[in-house]
Design a protein around this motif. Structure first.
Motif, mmCIF file in Angstrom:
data_model
loop_
_atom_site.group_PDB
_atom_site.id
_atom_site.type_symbol
_atom_site.label_atom_id
_atom_site.label_comp_id
_atom_site.label_asym_id
_atom_site.label_seq_id
_atom_site.Cartn_x
_atom_site.Cartn_y
_atom_site.Cartn_z
ATOM 1 N N GLY A 1 4.547 -0.908 -6.941
ATOM 2 C CA GLY A 1 3.490 -1.269 -6.001
ATOM 3 C C GLY A 1 3.489 -0.486 -4.699
ATOM 4 O O GLY A 1 2.871 -0.909 -3.716
ATOM 5 N N THR B 1 -0.095 0.822 -3.823
ATOM 6 C CA THR B 1 -0.945 -0.300 -3.414
ATOM 7 C C THR B 1 -0.616 -0.733 -1.997
ATOM 8 O O THR B 1 -1.506 -0.992 -1.176
ATOM 9 C CB THR B 1 -0.763 -1.488 -4.379
ATOM 10 N N SER C 1 -1.805 1.600 -13.749
ATOM 11 C CA SER C 1 -0.730 0.774 -14.303
ATOM 12 C C SER C 1 0.178 1.561 -15.237
ATOM 13 O O SER C 1 0.679 1.029 -16.211
ATOM 14 C CB SER C 1 -1.340 -0.405 -15.079
ATOM 15 N N ASP D 1 10.002 -4.686 -7.355
ATOM 16 C CA ASP D 1 9.168 -5.592 -8.156
ATOM 17 C C ASP D 1 9.973 -6.873 -8.386
ATOM 18 O O ASP D 1 10.743 -6.972 -9.346
ATOM 19 C CB ASP D 1 8.815 -4.910 -9.481
ATOM 20 N N ASN E 1 8.224 -7.269 -3.406
ATOM 21 C CA ASN E 1 6.794 -7.238 -3.738
ATOM 22 C C ASN E 1 6.472 -8.133 -4.940
ATOM 23 O O ASN E 1 7.357 -8.556 -5.680
ATOM 24 C CB ASN E 1 6.388 -5.795 -4.015
ATOM 25 N N LYS E 2 5.182 -8.399 -5.116
ATOM 26 C CA LYS E 2 4.625 -9.182 -6.226
ATOM 27 C C LYS E 2 5.091 -10.633 -6.185
ATOM 28 O O LYS E 2 5.331 -11.260 -7.233
ATOM 29 C CB LYS E 2 4.956 -8.532 -7.571
ATOM 30 N N SER F 1 3.171 -9.438 -0.937
ATOM 31 C CA SER F 1 2.358 -9.145 -2.119
ATOM 32 C C SER F 1 1.322 -8.114 -1.680
ATOM 33 O O SER F 1 0.423 -8.436 -0.905
ATOM 34 C CB SER F 1 1.659 -10.403 -2.655
ATOM 35 N N ALA G 1 -0.909 -6.850 -3.403
ATOM 36 C CA ALA G 1 -2.211 -7.156 -3.996
ATOM 37 C C ALA G 1 -2.983 -8.181 -3.163
ATOM 38 O O ALA G 1 -4.195 -8.068 -2.983
ATOM 39 C CB ALA G 1 -2.029 -7.658 -5.422
#
Length: 434
Positions: free
Chosen positions: A170, A173, A187, A245, A282-283, A313, A315
């Motif tokens: 990530g 992102t 991805s 991650d 992250n995530k 995160s 995202a």
């Protein structure tokens, strides 16, 4: 296109030739020598331009030759020195000699410059060779040849914060969320093949540069995967932001990922082990991430690792503001320039020429059939600077060889009157002087 490595040829300008001339004026009987010296050749200078970000220009132009000095003029007027050739490079450029691998310069600041190939000196005009025994000499010197070499330019990105981590954790992102950078996001592994830079605006008047770098894998320090293409860029960063991650979406253990990445950094450059590091978990919006984070933090304590961990995160932008402010606060306490490798400074710029050894003779002689070949860097340079089409200049060159012992050495090798002597690209007839 981002280009971070290039090999180019550079050559300093040759010096201008000295002139053979004499005064030709009314009422001046038997005017003496008046040939001026030639001008100096231009240097090849690398200069940092903060407006550049890649070495893209060197993909299309690989040869850089500085102009030669102007020839000497009559009436004892000197030829003009040539202008230097300025080659612009981005901040973070390391210049290395291609033959020896020696680091010639490490350029990091705007306007910083280094002379990488010096121009040759101008030749002397005949006014310089006038003596009581020869008041009107037909002697001058050709200009000295400029230095030449192949150099390798290697760009190490200048960023305040460098994102590290395995592929697809990530990083891209995250950069796209906190800056205006638009890195490619997909991805699959190694979506990011080259560094992406973004400016992070924390608040008015406070900002820093963040670099999204290609993902690491085991063996990167040996060049596996994107290997050195990635690792050279992390050397410049002041803080390492380790993106993990925490949801383990690819089945890897987050703590094991952390240890492996740090091991690769350490094996590549021991100094990176002590670089300030922040962990971005992250995530965290994905199920099971919280449980993995608890296990991760427990293992950090067990291993005595005291690195700050931020739950984020990329995202959903969860925790991003707190992380960016922490990075900005840390950067305020770290020196602006992180020196990874010191380039020794010398009072004088080095002259990269073949050195004449102090031990042993200044020349060697070998025989090929009936031709005697004299090999000497010093003598070949002297010959190139001598306009041998003039009798006085040729005689001066001959006398210098005699004083160096070349004539005697040729006789000892069996050279006889009329045989051919070769020096560089020139051939001469050996003449026994009575």
């Amino acid at each position: 296109m981002f280009v971070d490595k290039a090999k180019i040829y550079i050559k300093g300008g040759n010096g201008g030739d000295g002139l053979i001339a004499f005064k030709r004026e009314k009422y001046v009987a038997e005017g003496g020598p008046a040939g001026g010296d030639g001008g100096k050749g231009g240097d090849v200078i690398f200069r940092v331009d903060e407006g550049l970000r890649t070495l893209m220009d060197f993909r299309y132009q690989k040869h850089f030759k500085a102009p030669r000095g102007e020839k000497g003029k009559p009436k004892n007027q000197y030829g003009a020195n040539a202008e230097d050739m300025i080659v612009r490079v981005p901040p973070g450029t390391v210049i290395m000699d291609d033959d020896t691998g020696e680091v010639l310069a490490d350029l990091t600041e705007h306007g910083q410059e280094v002379v990488a190939a010096r121009g040759g000196k101008g030749g002397r005009g005949n006014v310089r060779f006038a003596t009581p025994a020869n008041p009107a000499p037909y002697i001058s010197e050709n200009g000295e040849e400029g230095e030449e070499r192949w150099v390798v330019l290697e760009l190490k990105v200048m960023a305040d914060v460098g994102l590290v981590g395995f592929p697809s954790v990530g990083k891209s992102t995250l950069l796209s969320v906190v800056s205006a950078a638009k890195p490619k996001i997909a991805s699959y592994h190694f979506t990011t093949l080259t560094p992406n830079l973004g400016v992070v605006q924390v608040e008015e008047g406070r900002s820093f540069v963040m670099a999204d770098l290609p993902g690491l894998i085991e063996g990167a320090h040996q060049g596996v995967g994107l290997g050195h293409e990635f690792l050279r860029h992390i050397e410049r960063t002041r803080i390492i932001l380790h993106v993990i991650d925490m949801a383990a979406t690819e089945g890897r253990d987050p703590f094991d990922d952390y240890l492996k990445i740090n091991e690769e950094l350490k094996l590549y450059n021991m100094n990176l082990e002590n670089r300030p590091q922040v962990i971005a978990a992250n995530k965290m919006d994905i199920p099971d991430a919280e449980e993995h984070l608890q296990q991760f933090e427990q293992k950090l304590k067990e291993h005595g690792i005291d690195a700050p961990v931020f739950k984020i995160s990329a995202a959903t932008q969860q925790g991003m503001r707190e992380l960016m402010f922490h990075l900005a606060d840390q950067l305020d306490q770290i020196p602006v320039q992180v020196k990874v490798e010191e380039v020794p400074e010398t009072e004088e710029r080095k002259v990269y020429r073949l050195e004449t050894k102090n031990e042993g003779p200044e020349f060697t002689i070998r025989r090929e059939n009936d031709v005697f070949i004299v090999e000497s860097e010093k003598i070949e340079t002297l010959l190139k600077r001598t306009p041998i089409n003039y009798y006085d200049s040729a005689l001066r060159f001959s006398n210098m060889l005699r004083r160096m012992g070349v004539d005697e050495a040729l006789r000892n090798k069996g050279a006889e009157d009329g045989q051919t002597i070769r020096i560089g690209d020139f051939e001469f007839e050996f003449v026994e002087k009575e």
